[in-house]
Design a protein around this motif. Structure first.
Motif, PDB file in Angstrom:
ATOM      1  N   LEU A   1      11.063 -44.340  -6.804  1.00 31.40           N
ATOM      2  CA  LEU A   1       9.957 -45.283  -6.878  1.00 31.40           C
ATOM      3  C   LEU A   1       8.605 -44.574  -6.960  1.00 31.40           C
ATOM      4  CD1 LEU A   1       9.503 -48.310  -6.860  1.00 31.40           C
ATOM      5  CD2 LEU A   1       9.216 -48.187  -4.402  1.00 31.40           C
ATOM      6  N   ILE A   2       8.435 -43.551  -6.133  1.00 25.87           N
ATOM      7  CA  ILE A   2       7.169 -42.813  -6.087  1.00 25.87           C
ATOM      8  C   ILE A   2       6.845 -42.255  -7.465  1.00 25.87           C
ATOM      9  CG2 ILE A   2       6.232 -40.601  -5.287  1.00 25.87           C
ATOM     10  CD1 ILE A   2       6.443 -41.669  -2.674  1.00 25.87           C
ATOM     11  N   GLN A   3       7.869 -41.653  -8.063  1.00 31.27           N
ATOM     12  CA  GLN A   3       7.696 -41.037  -9.376  1.00 31.27           C
ATOM     13  C   GLN A   3       7.293 -42.103 -10.405  1.00 31.27           C
ATOM     14  OE1 GLN A   3      11.212 -38.795  -9.910  1.00 31.27           O
ATOM     15  NE2 GLN A   3      10.442 -37.863 -11.760  1.00 31.27           N
ATOM     16  N   ARG A   4       7.937 -43.293 -10.263  1.00 31.08           N
ATOM     17  CA  ARG A   4       7.670 -44.376 -11.206  1.00 31.08           C
ATOM     18  C   ARG A   4       6.213 -44.801 -11.144  1.00 31.08           C
ATOM     19  NH1 ARG A   4      11.508 -49.279 -10.132  1.00 31.08           N
ATOM     20  NH2 ARG A   4      12.309 -48.070  -8.447  1.00 31.08           N
ATOM     21  N   THR A   5       5.693 -44.948  -9.901  1.00 34.14           N
ATOM     22  CA  THR A   5       4.317 -45.400  -9.731  1.00 34.14           C
ATOM     23  C   THR A   5       3.367 -44.370 -10.334  1.00 34.14           C
ATOM     24  OG1 THR A   5       5.113 -46.242  -7.671  1.00 34.14           O
ATOM     25  CG2 THR A   5       2.769 -46.398  -8.014  1.00 34.14           C
ATOM     26  N   ASN A   6       3.648 -43.080 -10.051  1.00 28.36           N
ATOM     27  CA  ASN A   6       2.799 -42.028 -10.609  1.00 28.36           C
ATOM     28  C   ASN A   6       2.826 -42.065 -12.119  1.00 28.36           C
ATOM     29  OD1 ASN A   6       2.099 -41.093  -8.203  1.00 28.36           O
ATOM     30  ND2 ASN A   6       3.588 -39.412  -8.150  1.00 28.36           N
ATOM     31  N   GLU A   7       4.002 -42.312 -12.638  1.00 25.48           N
ATOM     32  CA  GLU A   7       4.194 -42.318 -14.074  1.00 25.48           C
ATOM     33  C   GLU A   7       3.335 -43.395 -14.743  1.00 25.48           C
ATOM     34  OE1 GLU A   7       8.321 -42.894 -15.239  1.00 25.48           O
ATOM     35  OE2 GLU A   7       8.209 -40.751 -15.623  1.00 25.48           O
ATOM     36  N   LEU A   8       3.339 -44.577 -14.140  1.00 24.76           N
ATOM     37  CA  LEU A   8       2.529 -45.676 -14.676  1.00 24.76           C
ATOM     38  C   LEU A   8       1.041 -45.343 -14.575  1.00 24.76           C
ATOM     39  CD1 LEU A   8       3.979 -49.133 -13.622  1.00 24.76           C
ATOM     40  CD2 LEU A   8       3.514 -48.283 -15.901  1.00 24.76           C
ATOM     41  N   ASP A   9       0.645 -44.792 -13.419  1.00 26.75           N
ATOM     42  CA  ASP A   9      -0.766 -44.415 -13.227  1.00 26.75           C
ATOM     43  C   ASP A   9      -1.206 -43.405 -14.282  1.00 26.75           C
ATOM     44  OD1 ASP A   9      -0.934 -46.061 -11.135  1.00 26.75           O
ATOM     45  OD2 ASP A   9      -0.767 -44.524  -9.582  1.00 26.75           O
ATOM     46  N   ASN A  10      -0.356 -42.386 -14.489  1.00 32.20           N
ATOM     47  CA  ASN A  10      -0.693 -41.359 -15.491  1.00 32.20           C
ATOM     48  C   ASN A  10      -0.821 -41.969 -16.878  1.00 32.20           C
ATOM     49  OD1 ASN A  10      -0.529 -39.475 -13.558  1.00 32.20           O
ATOM     50  ND2 ASN A  10       1.516 -38.745 -14.111  1.00 32.20           N
ATOM     51  N   LEU A  11       0.094 -42.875 -17.179  1.00 29.06           N
ATOM     52  CA  LEU A  11       0.096 -43.512 -18.495  1.00 29.06           C
ATOM     53  C   LEU A  11      -1.209 -44.286 -18.707  1.00 29.06           C
ATOM     54  CD1 LEU A  11       1.723 -44.291 -21.060  1.00 29.06           C
ATOM     55  CD2 LEU A  11       2.569 -46.261 -19.798  1.00 29.06           C
ATOM     56  N   LEU A  12      -1.564 -45.087 -17.688  1.00 23.81           N
ATOM     57  CA  LEU A  12      -2.775 -45.910 -17.811  1.00 23.81           C
ATOM     58  C   LEU A  12      -4.012 -45.020 -17.949  1.00 23.81           C
ATOM     59  CD1 LEU A  12      -2.055 -48.774 -15.259  1.00 23.81           C
ATOM     60  CD2 LEU A  12      -1.806 -48.781 -17.728  1.00 23.81           C
ATOM     61  N   GLU A  13      -4.059 -43.964 -17.150  1.00 26.15           N
ATOM     62  CA  GLU A  13      -5.206 -43.056 -17.187  1.00 26.15           C
ATOM     63  C   GLU A  13      -5.386 -42.459 -18.592  1.00 26.15           C
ATOM     64  OE1 GLU A  13      -5.204 -40.394 -13.759  1.00 26.15           O
ATOM     65  OE2 GLU A  13      -6.177 -38.931 -15.063  1.00 26.15           O
ATOM     66  N   GLU A  14      -4.279 -42.055 -19.179  1.00 25.98           N
ATOM     67  CA  GLU A  14      -4.351 -41.453 -20.523  1.00 25.98           C
ATOM     68  C   GLU A  14      -4.769 -42.482 -21.571  1.00 25.98           C
ATOM     69  OE1 GLU A  14      -4.144 -38.297 -21.712  1.00 25.98           O
ATOM     70  OE2 GLU A  14      -4.301 -37.916 -19.559  1.00 25.98           O
ATOM     71  N   LEU A  15      -4.136 -43.657 -21.508  1.00 26.16           N
ATOM     72  CA  LEU A  15      -4.414 -44.682 -22.528  1.00 26.16           C
ATOM     73  C   LEU A  15      -5.854 -45.172 -22.429  1.00 26.16           C
ATOM     74  CD1 LEU A  15      -1.100 -46.763 -22.448  1.00 26.16           C
ATOM     75  CD2 LEU A  15      -1.876 -45.266 -24.276  1.00 26.16           C
ATOM     76  N   GLU A  16      -6.383 -45.232 -21.204  1.00 21.92           N
ATOM     77  CA  GLU A  16      -7.741 -45.763 -21.023  1.00 21.92           C
ATOM     78  C   GLU A  16      -8.818 -44.857 -21.626  1.00 21.92           C
ATOM     79  OE1 GLU A  16      -7.577 -46.775 -16.903  1.00 21.92           O
ATOM     80  OE2 GLU A  16      -6.899 -48.818 -17.352  1.00 21.92           O
ATOM     81  N   LYS A  17      -8.421 -43.651 -22.032  1.00 23.62           N
ATOM     82  CA  LYS A  17      -9.388 -42.786 -22.719  1.00 23.62           C
ATOM     83  C   LYS A  17      -9.684 -43.304 -24.128  1.00 23.62           C
ATOM     84  CE  LYS A  17      -7.994 -38.654 -20.242  1.00 23.62           C
ATOM     85  NZ  LYS A  17      -7.081 -37.510 -20.271  1.00 23.62           N
ATOM     86  N   ILE A  18      -8.753 -44.088 -24.682  1.00 21.24           N
ATOM     87  CA  ILE A  18      -8.953 -44.559 -26.067  1.00 21.24           C
ATOM     88  C   ILE A  18      -8.877 -46.072 -26.216  1.00 21.24           C
ATOM     89  CG2 ILE A  18      -8.168 -42.481 -27.299  1.00 21.24           C
ATOM     90  CD1 ILE A  18      -5.402 -43.966 -27.489  1.00 21.24           C
ATOM     91  N   ALA A  19      -8.566 -46.770 -25.122  1.00 17.43           N
ATOM     92  CA  ALA A  19      -8.341 -48.209 -25.286  1.00 17.43           C
ATOM     93  C   ALA A  19      -8.592 -48.974 -23.997  1.00 17.43           C
ATOM     94  CB  ALA A  19      -6.890 -48.428 -25.720  1.00 17.43           C
ATOM     95  N   VAL A  20      -8.705 -50.289 -24.152  1.00 11.63           N
ATOM     96  CA  VAL A  20      -8.751 -51.150 -22.971  1.00 11.63           C
ATOM     97  C   VAL A  20      -7.308 -51.587 -22.724  1.00 11.63           C
ATOM     98  CG1 VAL A  20      -9.606 -53.338 -22.034  1.00 11.63           C
ATOM     99  CG2 VAL A  20     -11.050 -51.968 -23.567  1.00 11.63           C
ATOM    100  N   VAL A  21      -6.812 -51.317 -21.522  1.00 12.40           N
ATOM    101  CA  VAL A  21      -5.388 -51.548 -21.272  1.00 12.40           C
ATOM    102  C   VAL A  21      -5.205 -52.629 -20.206  1.00 12.40           C
ATOM    103  CG1 VAL A  21      -3.197 -50.452 -20.681  1.00 12.40           C
ATOM    104  CG2 VAL A  21      -5.011 -49.096 -21.725  1.00 12.40           C
ATOM    105  N   LYS A  22      -4.343 -53.593 -20.517  1.00 15.20           N
ATOM    106  CA  LYS A  22      -4.020 -54.620 -19.525  1.00 15.20           C
ATOM    107  C   LYS A  22      -2.562 -54.438 -19.117  1.00 15.20           C
ATOM    108  CE  LYS A  22      -5.558 -58.740 -20.985  1.00 15.20           C
ATOM    109  NZ  LYS A  22      -5.419 -60.146 -21.251  1.00 15.20           N
TER     110      LYS A  22
END
Ligand SMILES: Nc1ncnc2c1ncn2[C@@H]1O[C@H](COP(=O)(O)OP(=O)(O)O)[C@@H](O)[C@H]1O
Ligand SMILES: N[C@@H](CC(=O)OP(=O)(O)O)C(=O)O
Length: 545
Positions: free
Chosen positions: A452-473
């Motif tokens: 679970l911990i890894q999953r949460t980090n994974e989502l956080d990392n994904l959002l952080e990266e995507l937010e550099k180029i887009a608005v993410v919901k």
């Protein structure tokens, strides 16, 4: 002495055995063999020597020294008749001694078949083993004895041995081993994925030993096999391992070789394999015995693969959602694969692959109702009358809406988004795009396999990266409703779908037609999903169109 060396190559990019040299060195003997396979990933080399020491100048090859001296396989001796089919029985089919007796009778009721039997663990044993493992992490060594699930498993397997009239020694060693393992887990206070796989393997190891002993007891010669000892070679992705090519010739060699000498019905553990690097027990993902069955079918080139369940075949929807679900008589491998991938629990998502490769029909039957025709899965089928075949629901899916922060016409946006997914190793399920935005769902199978911990980090990392180029919901608790059907009739399907959804007041949040052309996916809120499935089922399968 003849030593048989099996080389397990892995399908890795750029890997070929063509120019690999094997060097043998042993007391007084020195020799080398150059493998001449051009594209093969597997080779068996016979070499006459003593105390073979081996050096292989190739990273991607694992070598096993087999202590088998009988390397020649003769396909038909004994009765002179080859094995004909695989019969796989799931946990629900072998949940008790009574069920095992019924399954034995069922097998014997096909006198013309010479099957390889594949079994899952008895009933819910796999779940109980996992629960026992989790409890062992925190309960303390002295309390392992009183883990409820351990007592349950011991009692179930010993009682089953008694009721089948076979020696309890058949399972005693494994029950003791399981107890010791749980003590080990409680001492370590951790349950790694590797240990988890070893832990659950006790289920299949015991069910197959009991069943094989019973067949022998009633005068039907049988031999038990642990899949990890007969060449089921997998990746080292514990809890979700993938079968490697080397498995096919190795499994065929053992099973056909032994059969030709003994004519003993092989009873093989489903779900299990052996990691090619670690040599540890691996599992093929939940429900993986289906994949064991289709792998054996392909390896031995058998006529048919039968998977025996507790339902009348593949149904028009999950019977737990709607009890009026009907059985689907015919499916193609592609339809069945899509259905399984999108969450129909009835088949393992990867199980169709070997059957399709080997072009071997898969029959899904009900061990509680053997006369029901079940479902036959083949390469192609008559689609002229087919509209919708089955409705599948996958719950609790995470969806992302990704909108470019740049102006319309910005090129490279999609590429940047998908590069981010690639870099983080996250795969996606359903995608819908416009020039400046993408909606997609994340593949839960990919995320489920991790902590679970890894999953949460994974989502956080994904959002952080995507937010550099887009608005993410980020939208959670969504469901994918997959409509498996004849896409040549997709307009007809969609027309009806939208009528149904409209009259039920449901707003579809995303829609996508799968690249495989047998699947239309709709994303809705979790709360509305079951009601949607029932309404769609009623419109497509219960009303004359
Ligand atoms: N579309 C479907 N068709 C048939 N069964 C389904 C479907 N969707 C979900 N199921 C569930 O899958 C179960 C059978 O799969 P599984 O439990 O893995 O069987 P086994 O343990 O016998 O291999 C059924 O009891 C049923 O509840
Ligand atoms: N026992 C394993 C493997 C399996 O295939 O089981 P079943 O055939 O009962 O789904 C599991 O529960 O996942």
């Amino acid at each position: 002495m003849t030593a048989s060396l099996q080389l397990y190559g892995v399908k890795a990019p750029g890997f070929a055995l063509s120019s690999k040299r094997l060097e043998f060195g042993s007391k007084g003997i020195s020799n080398s063999v150059t493998l001449a396979a051009s594209s093969a990933v597997f080779r068996t080399v016979e070499h006459s020597c003593r105390n073979v020491a081996l050096r292989v100048s190739c990273e991607a090859v694992r070598v096993d020294l087999l202590e088998r001296q009988d390397t020649e396989i003769c396909n038909s001796s004994g009765t002179g008749k080859d094995l004909t089919c695989v019969m796989k029985f799931g946990g629900s089919s072998v949940a008790s001694a009574e069920r095992m007796k019924e399954v034995a009778n069922l097998i014997l009721s096909f006198p013309d078949e010479r099957p390889v039997i594949v079994l899952s663990a008895m009933g819910k044993t796999t779940n109980k083993l996992l629960k026992a493992g989790e409890k062992a992490v925190t309960c303390g060594v002295t309390n392992v004895e009183s883990i409820e699930e351990l007592s349950f498993i011991k009692e179930l397997h010993l009682r089953t041995a008694h009721e089948l009239g076979v020696e309890t020694t058949v399972v005693e060693k494994h029950l003791e081993g399981l107890h010791q393992l749980l003590k080990g887990i409680s001492m370590m206070k951790e349950l790694t994925l590797r240990t988890r796989d070893y832990l659950v393997s006790f289920g299949e190891c015991m069910s197959t030993r009991l069943f094989s002993a019973y067949l022998n007891k009633i005068g039907h010669k049988s031999r038990q096999y642990d899949a990890f000892e007969i060449g089921f070679i997998t990746t080292d992705d514990f809890t979700n391992a993938d079968i490697l090519e080397a498995t096919y010739p190795a499994v065929s060699k053992t099973l056909v070789g032994d059969w030709s000498k003994e004519n003993a019905v092989p009873v093989v553990t489903g779900f299990l394999g052996k990691g090619w690097r670690s040599c540890a027990v691996t599992t093929l993902g939940r429900g993986g015995s289906d994949l064991t069955a289709t792998t054996i079918g392909k390896a031995l080139g058998l006529r048919e693969i039968q998977v025996w369940k507790d339902v009348d075949g593949v149904l028009t929807c999950d019977p737990n959602i709607y009890s009026g679900a009907q059985s689907v008589p015919y499916l193609t491998f592609d339809e069945a694969a899509e259905l399984a991938y999108f969450g129909a629990q009835v088949l393992h998502p990867l199980s169709m692959r070997p059957a399709r490769d080997g072009d071997i029909p898969v029959r899904v039957k009900n061990s509680y109702n053997p006369t029901a025709p079940g479902t036959v899965i083949t390469r192609s089928r008559d689609m002229s009358k087919a509209v919708l075949t089955s409705i599948v629901l996958k719950r609790n899916v995470t969806m992302l809406d990704i909108a470019s922060t740049r102006m319309l016409g910005q090129y490279g946006f999609l590429a940047k988004v998908f590069t981010t997914f690639e870099d983080l190793g996250i795969s996606v399920d359903v995608v819908a795009t416009s020039e400046v935005s993408i909606s997609l769902t994340l593949d839960p199978a990919k995320l489920w396999g991790r902590e679970l911990i890894q999953r949460t980090n994974e989502l956080d990392n994904l959002l952080e990266e995507l937010e550099k180029i887009a608005v993410v919901k980020l939208l959670q608790r969504r469901s994918i409703i997959s409509l498996i059907g004849n896409v040549k009739k997709s307009s007809q399907i969609l027309e009806k779908v939208f009528q149904v959804l409209r009259s039920n007041g449901v707003n579809v949040q995303m829609i996508s037609q799968g690249a495989s052309k047998v699947n239309i996916s709709l994303i809705v809120n979790d709360e509305e999903a079951e009601q949607c499935v029932r309404a769609l089922h009623s419109a497509f399968f219960e009303t004359a169109s």
